[in-house]
Design a protein around this motif. Structure first.
Motif, short mmCIF file in Angstrom:
data_model
loop_
_atom_site.label_atom_id
_atom_site.label_comp_id
_atom_site.label_asym_id
_atom_site.label_seq_id
_atom_site.Cartn_x
_atom_site.Cartn_y
_atom_site.Cartn_z
N ALA A 278 2.09 -5.36 12.01
CA ALA A 278 2.19 -4.01 12.58
C ALA A 278 2.92 -3.07 11.62
O ALA A 278 2.48 -1.93 11.39
N ILE A 279 4.03 -3.51 11.06
CA ILE A 279 4.78 -2.67 10.13
C ILE A 279 3.94 -2.38 8.88
O ILE A 279 3.93 -1.25 8.37
N ALA A 280 3.20 -3.38 8.40
CA ALA A 280 2.41 -3.20 7.19
C ALA A 280 1.30 -2.16 7.38
O ALA A 280 1.11 -1.27 6.54
N VAL A 281 0.56 -2.24 8.49
CA VAL A 281 -0.54 -1.30 8.68
C VAL A 281 -0.02 0.12 8.95
O VAL A 281 -0.62 1.12 8.50
N VAL A 282 1.10 0.24 9.64
CA VAL A 282 1.67 1.58 9.89
C VAL A 282 2.17 2.20 8.60
O VAL A 282 1.94 3.39 8.32
N LEU A 283 2.84 1.40 7.75
CA LEU A 283 3.31 1.92 6.46
C LEU A 283 2.13 2.30 5.56
O LEU A 283 2.18 3.31 4.85
N GLY A 284 1.08 1.47 5.60
CA GLY A 284 -0.10 1.80 4.81
C GLY A 284 -0.73 3.10 5.26
O GLY A 284 -1.13 3.95 4.43
N ALA A 285 -0.84 3.31 6.57
CA ALA A 285 -1.39 4.57 7.09
C ALA A 285 -0.48 5.75 6.78
O ALA A 285 -0.95 6.87 6.55
N LEU A 286 0.82 5.50 6.73
CA LEU A 286 1.77 6.57 6.45
C LEU A 286 1.61 7.12 5.04
O LEU A 286 1.90 8.29 4.77
N THR A 287 1.15 6.28 4.11
CA THR A 287 0.95 6.75 2.73
C THR A 287 -0.22 7.71 2.61
O THR A 287 -0.35 8.42 1.60
N THR A 288 -1.11 7.72 3.60
CA THR A 288 -2.24 8.65 3.56
C THR A 288 -1.90 9.96 4.27
O THR A 288 -2.09 11.05 3.73
N SER A 289 -1.38 9.86 5.50
CA SER A 289 -0.99 11.07 6.25
C SER A 289 -0.18 10.66 7.46
O SER A 289 -0.31 9.53 7.95
N ILE A 290 0.61 11.61 7.96
CA ILE A 290 1.42 11.33 9.15
C ILE A 290 0.54 11.18 10.38
O ILE A 290 0.77 10.28 11.20
N PRO A 291 -0.51 12.04 10.60
CA PRO A 291 -1.39 11.83 11.77
C PRO A 291 -2.06 10.46 11.76
O PRO A 291 -2.22 9.84 12.80
#
Length: 818
Positions: free
Chosen positions: A79-92
């Motif tokens: 869960a932490i890995a996928v959220v951090l990965g998505a955070l590198t693209t955009s906050i939404p």
């Protein structure tokens, strides 16, 4: 020389140190990435970054759901890995990923109460959670839902449903050690989709205008093309290019580049790594000119060169480890062969253990204790005399005087009376012994009677004891024979089939030169005298192509006579006929039989059998039951049936005959005996072994000379323990073997010397046909005696060289390399 030796020792030590260091490093990396879950974290981070059309993010939630199902203890890290990965693209995007994970847990609690099958419910759970989260967030931010937003949300949720099914198959490959070493085709495709999806997370990464996405995708294609060939390489190229082009439509030509490069790399894999690299360069040049033109061709070529460099630096051990999972590769075949070898060795070990067990049981049944036969006899006599004295001397008033004051005298008198009663049971008693015993004992007559009565029980006990001992001996012999058979079977299991690929290619080439096209050929053995080949040929329409052409050609190639053992013709045209070929026996046996029952009756007490055993031996047997008629027939027939079954099981001849004798002697108390005349002919060297149990002599006719074969053994069933005398002889081509029952040998009533008469009659017979010899000999015996006084059986066997029906077809000398 010493300097060279020191350098060699130093190099060996250095190599050992390096191998140990690499092994420890590999173990630590395996522990870190697989057991600790670092690989799942890296994959989750990249999948969190992966987008399709720069807006749809269908990868994160299915990956999280697959990890939640397969490795629940790593759920938090995923869960932490996928959220951090998505955070590198955009906050939404990070917000959507975080919210979809929360919705997933809510719907998971609901669905878990409706169904207990988590695997089937999980994709539907992901679909609803993704759709609900995307629609909710879109409505919150835009305050409305348009048709385009709804369609994009449905597409994203549908992709998430499909990716969940795919990741359930592929995530275990990255997170746990697999026990089975084979990947199904579906698992390979799922793994490729997962890896391509991970590469999607590298879109936008570049170093000096070198796209990381292009380098890694081309490296992935080269790796699988080198491992699996053109089919796997092109498949990986198509799947990887398709997923990457969905993420970036401008890179649609990359799918053609990767697919074409994978195809060329697989075709050039025989050129090792450089061949696969050249295939990628050719594909890059052709597709690059078509897609980018000459202006941007240099960066594309540079990306391919970097991918080739990484591929060349990839350790061979890592490639071999991956290749073990791909069906069709040499590494996979070796892995399967090693597995089958382990199974074979385990099976052989178990058979050997059973063989050892049966051998130990045989020794146990043969164990007679620490006492010898004299001690047993002395103990039995003591028991016998104790029973007598218990009935006579126990109440006598002179008991103390006889058994305490004169023990030895009394004991010797009673023992002598016992011996006298045994040896002279029906004749007049020994007057002197009786008078001396009467002077010594006041109850002499009564003791005499008790000894006579007790002797009957004593003898019955002795017979029962012998039968028990013989039963133990029979079981011991049978167990020993089974142990030997199982030991031979274990050795046969451990004989690994040799690799005859080179010889198979040579045979195919030779037969192709003669216009014969083989469908398939399998060589199991090329050992002289034991050739075993199976092949398939096109529909022959019953013309005998295998017997007339293929077998003679193989005879010339292998230097020995090859014949067709079995042929199954195709039931329809355009099919294939299955042919089994093997070594021909050096000798063949032609037999003739003549028999007659006593007095011309229908049922004879003689039985005979000719058996071709699987070990290249030919057995001829005659059994003569005691007496005549149906009962004698049943006795002799059962003897031969027992013998045939035991011989066909592989048990040695002596043990087989002893076993049959023990069965016959223990089966009944009636005095029913049978003779056995057995000849075992080796079809490879014409050596013959005669085992005669109470049977008549046999004769070997060689030209004008007649040789008598006899042995002295009692008929079967008379005594329990006996030794089988084996008479061996060497036969030659053209020899005639004559075996007969006693009704033939002793048939002529007026003849004084049966041996001389039989030899003279055999010399007078001019024909060499076995059946004619048998008929003439039986007719001569009946005419000489004037009647059929006993059951008569004659078996005549002629030994000849095995001459093949078709001569060998010479092959060009350069082809005879086998």
């Amino acid at each position: 020389m010493q300097k060279v030796e020191r350098e060699m020792i130093f190099q060996a030590q250095t190599q050992g140190i390096m191998e140990g260091w690499l092994e420890r490093l590999g173990a630590k990396l395996d522990h870190l990435f697989i057991k600790k879950g670092l690989l799942l974290v890296l994959v989750g981070f990249l999948l969190g970054r992966a987008l399709i059309l720069a807006k749809i993010a269908p990868f994160a939630l299915p990956f999280f759901a697959a990890v939640f199902l397969m490795r629940k203890e790593k759920t938090g890290q995923a869960a932490i890995a996928v959220v951090l990965g998505a955070l590198t693209t955009s906050i939404p995007s990070a917000g959507f990923t975080f919210a979809s994970i929360g919705a997933f847990f809510i719907f998971y609690l609901i669905f878990s109460r409706l169904s207990s099958d988590r695997v089937k419910v999980l994709p539907l759970n992901v679909l609803i959670a993704s759709l609900a989260t995307r629609l909710s967030l879109t409505y919150v931010f835009n305050h409305e839902l348009v048709y385009y937003d709804i369609m994009m949300s449905i597409i994203e949720a549908g992709l998430g449903y499909i990716l969940t099914l795919i990741f359930i198959q592929s995530v275990p490959l990255l997170s746990i050690r697999r026990r089975k070493q084979v990947l199904k085709n579906e698992e390979i495709i799922c793994l490729i989709i997962l890896l391509a999806s991970v590469l999607t997370g590298t879109i936008g990464w570049s170093v000096y205008d070198i796209s990381v996405e292009h380098v890694l995708s081309r490296y992935l294609v080269m790796l699988f093309a080198f491992i699996g060939g053109a089919a796997i390489g092109s498949t990986v190229g198509v799947v990887t290019g398709l997923i990457l082009s969905l993420a970036n439509v401008a890179s649609l030509y990359q799918m053609s580049l990767l697919a074409f490069s994978g195809l060329l790399g697989g075709l050039l894999k025989d050129g090792k790594k450089f061949g696969v690299g050249i295939g990628l360069l050719i594909g890059t040049l052709l597709i690059g000119l078509y897609g980018e033109g000459t202006t941007d061709l240099l960066p594309t070529i540079l990306e391919s060169c970097i991918a080739i460099l990484i591929f060349l630096l990839t350790p061979k051990a890592a490639i071999s480890k991956i290749a073990k999972f791909i069906p069709g590769t040499e590494e996979h075949a070796q892995e399967q062969q090693q597995y089958m070898r382990k199974v074979r060795d385990v099976t052989a070990k178990r058979v050997e253990q059973f063989s050892t067990l049966f051998h130990a049981l045989s020794n146990s049944f043969n164990y007679q204790g620490l006492t010898n036969k004299d001690e047993d006899d002395s103990r039995e006599i003591d028991y016998f005399l104790s029973n007598v004295t218990e009935k006579t001397c126990q109440t006598c008033f002179r008991k103390t005087k006889c058994w305490e004051d004169n023990f030895n005298t009394t004991y010797d008198y009673m023992l002598e009376i016992m011996r006298e009663c045994e040896t002279n049971s029906s004749g007049p008693p020994n007057r002197t012994l009786q008078r001396e015993w009467d002077n010594h004992c006041v109850k002499g007559a009564r003791v005499y009677e008790e000894i006579k009565q007790e002797l009957s029980f004593y003898h019955a006990n002795q017979r029962l004891k012998k039968q028990v001992q013989e039963s133990r001996r029979l079981v011991a012999d049978q167990l020993l024979g089974v142990s030997q058979v199982m030991d031979n079977f274990a050795k046969e299991i451990q004989r690994e089939r040799e690799n005859h690929q080179h010889q198979e290619d040579q045979i195919i080439e030779v037969l192709a030169g003669m216009g014969i096209e083989l469908g398939q050929i399998d060589i199991y053995s090329l050992k002289s005298g034991n050739v075993d080949i199976e092949l398939s040929i096109p529909y022959c329409n019953g013309t005998g192509e295998a017997e007339k052409v293929i077998a003679p050609m193989l005879s010339d190639i292998l230097g020995e006579t090859i014949v067709v053992k079995k042929e199954d013709c195709a039931p329809f045209p355009h099919g294939y006929c299955q042919v089994a070929l093997g070594s021909a026996k050096a000798f063949v046996v032609d037999t003739g039989v003549a028999h007659a029952a006593k007095g011309g009756a229908f049922v004879s007490g003689d039985c005979y059998s000719t058996i071709e055993l699987g070990a290249g031996k030919y057995a001829i047997a005659i059994s003569d039951g005691m007496g005549n008629g149906e009962r004698a027939f049943l006795e002799s027939n059962e003897t031969l049936v027992l013998l045939q079954k035991i011989l066909q099981s592989g048990i040695e001849e002596k043990v087989a005959i002893k076993s049959v004798n023990s069965v016959l002697s223990l089966r009944t108390t009636d005095e029913i005996f049978s003779t056995l005349d057995l000849a075992m002919i080796d079809l490879q060297d014409a050596n013959v072994k005669f085992l005669k149990i109470g049977s008549s002599p046999s004769f070997i006719k060689r030209g004008e000379n007649v040789k008598k074969i006899e042995a002295s053994n009692l008929p079967m069933g008379i005594i329990q323990d006996f030794e089988v005398d084996v008479v061996s002889d060497q036969l030659k081509s053209g020899d005639i073997l004559v075996m007969m029952s006693d009704g033939v040998f002793e048939g002529p009533s007026h003849v004084e010397n049966y041996d001389i008469w039989m030899k003279r009659k055999l010399k007078e017979i001019r024909t060499e046909d076995p059946q004619e010899i048998a008929d003439i000999l039986l007719e001569e015996v009946i005419r000489t005696s004037g009647q059929i006084q006993d059951d008569m059986t004659v078996i005549v066997a002629k030994i000849q060289h095995n001459i093949p029906k078709w001569a060998s077809i010479p092959v060009y000398p350069s082809k005879k390399a086998l």
